[in-house]
Design a protein around this motif. Structure first.
Motif, PDB file in Angstrom:
ATOM      1  N   LEU A  12       0.830  -1.211   0.000  1.00 20.85           N
ATOM      2  CA  LEU A  12       0.000   0.000   0.000  1.00 20.85           C
ATOM      3  C   LEU A  12       0.862   1.258   0.000  1.00 20.85           C
ATOM      4  O   LEU A  12       0.574   2.219  -0.722  1.00 20.85           O
ATOM      5  CB  LEU A  12      -0.953  -0.005   1.201  1.00 20.85           C
ATOM      6  CG  LEU A  12      -2.035  -1.089   1.159  1.00 20.85           C
ATOM      7  CD1 LEU A  12      -2.782  -1.137   2.492  1.00 20.85           C
ATOM      8  CD2 LEU A  12      -2.995  -0.859  -0.002  1.00 20.85           C
ATOM      9  N   LEU A  13       1.934   1.255   0.794  1.00 25.93           N
ATOM     10  CA  LEU A  13       2.838   2.398   0.815  1.00 25.93           C
ATOM     11  C   LEU A  13       3.541   2.559  -0.536  1.00 25.93           C
ATOM     12  O   LEU A  13       3.674   3.681  -1.048  1.00 25.93           O
ATOM     13  CB  LEU A  13       3.859   2.249   1.943  1.00 25.93           C
ATOM     14  CG  LEU A  13       4.858   3.394   2.104  1.00 25.93           C
ATOM     15  CD1 LEU A  13       4.145   4.737   2.271  1.00 25.93           C
ATOM     16  CD2 LEU A  13       5.769   3.116   3.291  1.00 25.93           C
ATOM     17  N   ALA A  14       3.950   1.452  -1.125  1.00 28.35           N
ATOM     18  CA  ALA A  14       4.607   1.513  -2.439  1.00 28.35           C
ATOM     19  C   ALA A  14       3.660   2.104  -3.480  1.00 28.35           C
ATOM     20  O   ALA A  14       4.085   2.883  -4.347  1.00 28.35           O
ATOM     21  CB  ALA A  14       5.078   0.125  -2.862  1.00 28.35           C
ATOM     22  N   ARG A  15       2.389   1.778  -3.405  1.00 34.38           N
ATOM     23  CA  ARG A  15       1.415   2.348  -4.343  1.00 34.38           C
ATOM     24  C   ARG A  15       1.279   3.856  -4.141  1.00 34.38           C
ATOM     25  O   ARG A  15       1.166   4.600  -5.115  1.00 34.38           O
ATOM     26  CB  ARG A  15       0.067   1.647  -4.212  1.00 34.38           C
ATOM     27  CG  ARG A  15       0.089   0.259  -4.814  1.00 34.38           C
ATOM     28  CD  ARG A  15      -1.239  -0.443  -4.686  1.00 34.38           C
ATOM     29  NE  ARG A  15      -1.176  -1.754  -5.323  1.00 34.38           N
ATOM     30  CZ  ARG A  15      -2.177  -2.597  -5.357  1.00 34.38           C
ATOM     31  NH1 ARG A  15      -3.336  -2.292  -4.802  1.00 34.38           N
ATOM     32  NH2 ARG A  15      -2.037  -3.767  -5.954  1.00 34.38           N
ATOM     33  N   GLU A  16       1.285   4.293  -2.883  1.00 35.40           N
ATOM     34  CA  GLU A  16       1.212   5.734  -2.620  1.00 35.40           C
ATOM     35  C   GLU A  16       2.438   6.449  -3.192  1.00 35.40           C
ATOM     36  O   GLU A  16       2.317   7.518  -3.796  1.00 35.40           O
ATOM     37  CB  GLU A  16       1.089   6.012  -1.118  1.00 35.40           C
ATOM     38  CG  GLU A  16      -0.243   5.633  -0.537  1.00 35.40           C
ATOM     39  CD  GLU A  16      -1.399   6.363  -1.215  1.00 35.40           C
ATOM     40  OE1 GLU A  16      -1.317   7.591  -1.401  1.00 35.40           O
ATOM     41  OE2 GLU A  16      -2.375   5.693  -1.575  1.00 35.40           O
ATOM     42  N   LEU A  17       3.601   5.865  -2.981  1.00 44.08           N
ATOM     43  CA  LEU A  17       4.817   6.434  -3.541  1.00 44.08           C
ATOM     44  C   LEU A  17       4.757   6.466  -5.065  1.00 44.08           C
ATOM     45  O   LEU A  17       5.154   7.449  -5.701  1.00 44.08           O
ATOM     46  CB  LEU A  17       6.039   5.638  -3.078  1.00 44.08           C
ATOM     47  CG  LEU A  17       6.375   5.743  -1.590  1.00 44.08           C
ATOM     48  CD1 LEU A  17       7.383   4.665  -1.196  1.00 44.08           C
ATOM     49  CD2 LEU A  17       6.891   7.128  -1.256  1.00 44.08           C
ATOM     50  N   ALA A  18       4.238   5.405  -5.645  1.00 42.13           N
ATOM     51  CA  ALA A  18       4.128   5.321  -7.101  1.00 42.13           C
ATOM     52  C   ALA A  18       3.187   6.390  -7.649  1.00 42.13           C
ATOM     53  O   ALA A  18       3.466   6.989  -8.698  1.00 42.13           O
ATOM     54  CB  ALA A  18       3.664   3.925  -7.519  1.00 42.13           C
ATOM     55  N   VAL A  19       2.088   6.645  -6.961  1.00 43.74           N
ATOM     56  CA  VAL A  19       1.161   7.698  -7.414  1.00 43.74           C
ATOM     57  C   VAL A  19       1.872   9.046  -7.414  1.00 43.74           C
ATOM     58  O   VAL A  19       1.751   9.823  -8.369  1.00 43.74           O
ATOM     59  CB  VAL A  19      -0.123   7.721  -6.546  1.00 43.74           C
ATOM     60  CG1 VAL A  19      -0.935   8.987  -6.796  1.00 43.74           C
ATOM     61  CG2 VAL A  19      -0.967   6.485  -6.824  1.00 43.74           C
ATOM     62  N   ALA A  20       2.640   9.317  -6.369  1.00 45.61           N
ATOM     63  CA  ALA A  20       3.376  10.589  -6.308  1.00 45.61           C
ATOM     64  C   ALA A  20       4.404  10.674  -7.439  1.00 45.61           C
ATOM     65  O   ALA A  20       4.545  11.720  -8.086  1.00 45.61           O
ATOM     66  CB  ALA A  20       4.050  10.731  -4.947  1.00 45.61           C
ATOM     67  N   MET A  21       5.099   9.579  -7.679  1.00 51.08           N
ATOM     68  CA  MET A  21       6.079   9.558  -8.772  1.00 51.08           C
ATOM     69  C   MET A  21       5.386   9.747 -10.118  1.00 51.08           C
ATOM     70  O   MET A  21       5.871  10.511 -10.973  1.00 51.08           O
ATOM     71  CB  MET A  21       6.852   8.238  -8.756  1.00 51.08           C
ATOM     72  CG  MET A  21       7.758   8.066  -7.557  1.00 51.08           C
ATOM     73  SD  MET A  21       8.435   6.386  -7.424  1.00 51.08           S
ATOM     74  CE  MET A  21       9.511   6.341  -8.852  1.00 51.08           C
ATOM     75  N   ALA A  22       4.293   9.049 -10.312  1.00 51.06           N
ATOM     76  CA  ALA A  22       3.562   9.152 -11.580  1.00 51.06           C
ATOM     77  C   ALA A  22       3.070  10.580 -11.791  1.00 51.06           C
ATOM     78  O   ALA A  22       3.200  11.120 -12.892  1.00 51.06           O
ATOM     79  CB  ALA A  22       2.391   8.172 -11.599  1.00 51.06           C
ATOM     80  N   ARG A  23       2.510  11.186 -10.759  1.00 54.34           N
ATOM     81  CA  ARG A  23       2.018  12.558 -10.871  1.00 54.34           C
ATOM     82  C   ARG A  23       3.142  13.488 -11.327  1.00 54.34           C
ATOM     83  O   ARG A  23       2.979  14.272 -12.264  1.00 54.34           O
ATOM     84  CB  ARG A  23       1.443  13.040  -9.537  1.00 54.34           C
ATOM     85  CG  ARG A  23       0.990  14.509  -9.575  1.00 54.34           C
ATOM     86  CD  ARG A  23       0.436  15.015  -8.253  1.00 54.34           C
ATOM     87  NE  ARG A  23      -0.875  14.418  -8.022  1.00 54.34           N
ATOM     88  CZ  ARG A  23      -1.139  13.481  -7.124  1.00 54.34           C
ATOM     89  NH1 ARG A  23      -0.175  13.018  -6.338  1.00 54.34           N
ATOM     90  NH2 ARG A  23      -2.357  13.002  -6.990  1.00 54.34           N
ATOM     91  N   THR A  24       4.273  13.406 -10.663  1.00 56.65           N
ATOM     92  CA  THR A  24       5.413  14.263 -10.999  1.00 56.65           C
ATOM     93  C   THR A  24       5.829  14.072 -12.451  1.00 56.65           C
ATOM     94  O   THR A  24       6.057  15.042 -13.185  1.00 56.65           O
ATOM     95  CB  THR A  24       6.601  13.950 -10.061  1.00 56.65           C
ATOM     96  OG1 THR A  24       6.204  14.237  -8.718  1.00 56.65           O
ATOM     97  CG2 THR A  24       7.828  14.757 -10.430  1.00 56.65           C
ATOM     98  N   HIS A  25       5.902  12.836 -12.890  1.00 58.42           N
ATOM     99  CA  HIS A  25       6.372  12.540 -14.240  1.00 58.42           C
ATOM    100  C   HIS A  25       5.355  12.952 -15.307  1.00 58.42           C
ATOM    101  O   HIS A  25       5.725  13.486 -16.359  1.00 58.42           O
ATOM    102  CB  HIS A  25       6.714  11.049 -14.353  1.00 58.42           C
ATOM    103  CG  HIS A  25       7.768  10.763 -15.355  1.00 58.42           C
ATOM    104  ND1 HIS A  25       9.068  11.168 -15.220  1.00 58.42           N
ATOM    105  CD2 HIS A  25       7.709  10.108 -16.532  1.00 58.42           C
ATOM    106  CE1 HIS A  25       9.767  10.785 -16.265  1.00 58.42           C
ATOM    107  NE2 HIS A  25       8.962  10.129 -17.091  1.00 58.42           N
ATOM    108  N   LEU A  26       4.088  12.722 -15.025  1.00 53.19           N
ATOM    109  CA  LEU A  26       3.028  13.112 -15.974  1.00 53.19           C
ATOM    110  C   LEU A  26       2.952  14.635 -16.112  1.00 53.19           C
ATOM    111  O   LEU A  26       2.846  15.165 -17.227  1.00 53.19           O
ATOM    112  CB  LEU A  26       1.683  12.550 -15.530  1.00 53.19           C
ATOM    113  CG  LEU A  26       1.547  11.027 -15.613  1.00 53.19           C
ATOM    114  CD1 LEU A  26       0.353  10.549 -14.795  1.00 53.19           C
ATOM    115  CD2 LEU A  26       1.442  10.562 -17.065  1.00 53.19           C
TER     116      LEU A  26
END
Length: 182
Positions: free
Chosen positions: A53-67
């Motif tokens: 669950l934490l990894a998914r939260e981190l991934a959303v933040a990373m995805a947002r930044t990259h998008l």
């Protein structure tokens, strides 16, 4: 316009391989492997659910930044529940990018055979981790439950595009992915 691409599917159908291939062919795109992010968390195996669950939260933040920076993001992740799929969809809407859902499929027994073979000779840490988690959850029974959960989740998402994973032919599978992405 940047795209957020979800590659869903059972274990060992080629999601991560396809994401890496996509990134190699699309400069500055990000193959965002959440299992790899999870593996970066200390002691994750002691509580894989919380770590996931934490990894998914981190991934959303990373995805947002990259998008927001104007680049594609490809997320190879087995998702048998709708919550995270809907979270990615909402993220795409929030940052005004295209969201594409793709399920990479193989027949049940073929997928199990690939997973079993990959578990016997893992090529990376994520393969070892997946084998361990499936074994802890019940082995082949757990694998088949995951397979069914992905199928059931995808059935609830009618816009999901389908790519047949061609055994031992990454080039053909990737060509099919490119076709469905347009």
């Amino acid at each position: 316009m940047p795209r957020l691409i979800l590659l869903n599917g059972a274990p060992a159908v080629g999601k991560s391989t396809l994401a890496a291939r996509y990134a190699a062919h699309h400069p500055m795109s990000l193959a965002l492997d959440i299992d790899r992010v999870r593996g970066m968390l200390g002691g994750w195996a002691d509580d894989p659910t919380a770590a996931g669950l934490l990894a998914r939260e981190l991934a959303v933040a990373m995805a947002r930044t990259h998008l927001v920076a104007g680049h594609d993001v490809v997320v190879p992740q087995l998702l048998g529940r709708l919550e995270f799929i809907e979270r990615l969809d909402a993220l795409a809407t929030e940052v005004d990018v295209t969201f594409l859902e793709v399920v990479v499929v193989a027949e049940r027994e073929e997928a199990w055979h690939r997973f079993d073979a990959r578990s016997a000779a893992p090529e990376n840490r994520e393969h070892v981790d997946a084998a361990t988690l499936v074994r802890r959850a019940g082995g082949d029974t757990a694998f088949h439950e995951l397979y069914d959960r992905v199928r059931d989740a995808v059935a609830q998402r009618p816009a999901t595009r389908v790519v047949e994973s061609v055994a031992d032919d990454v080039d053909a599978t990737y060509a099919a992915l490119e076709r469905v992405l347009g």
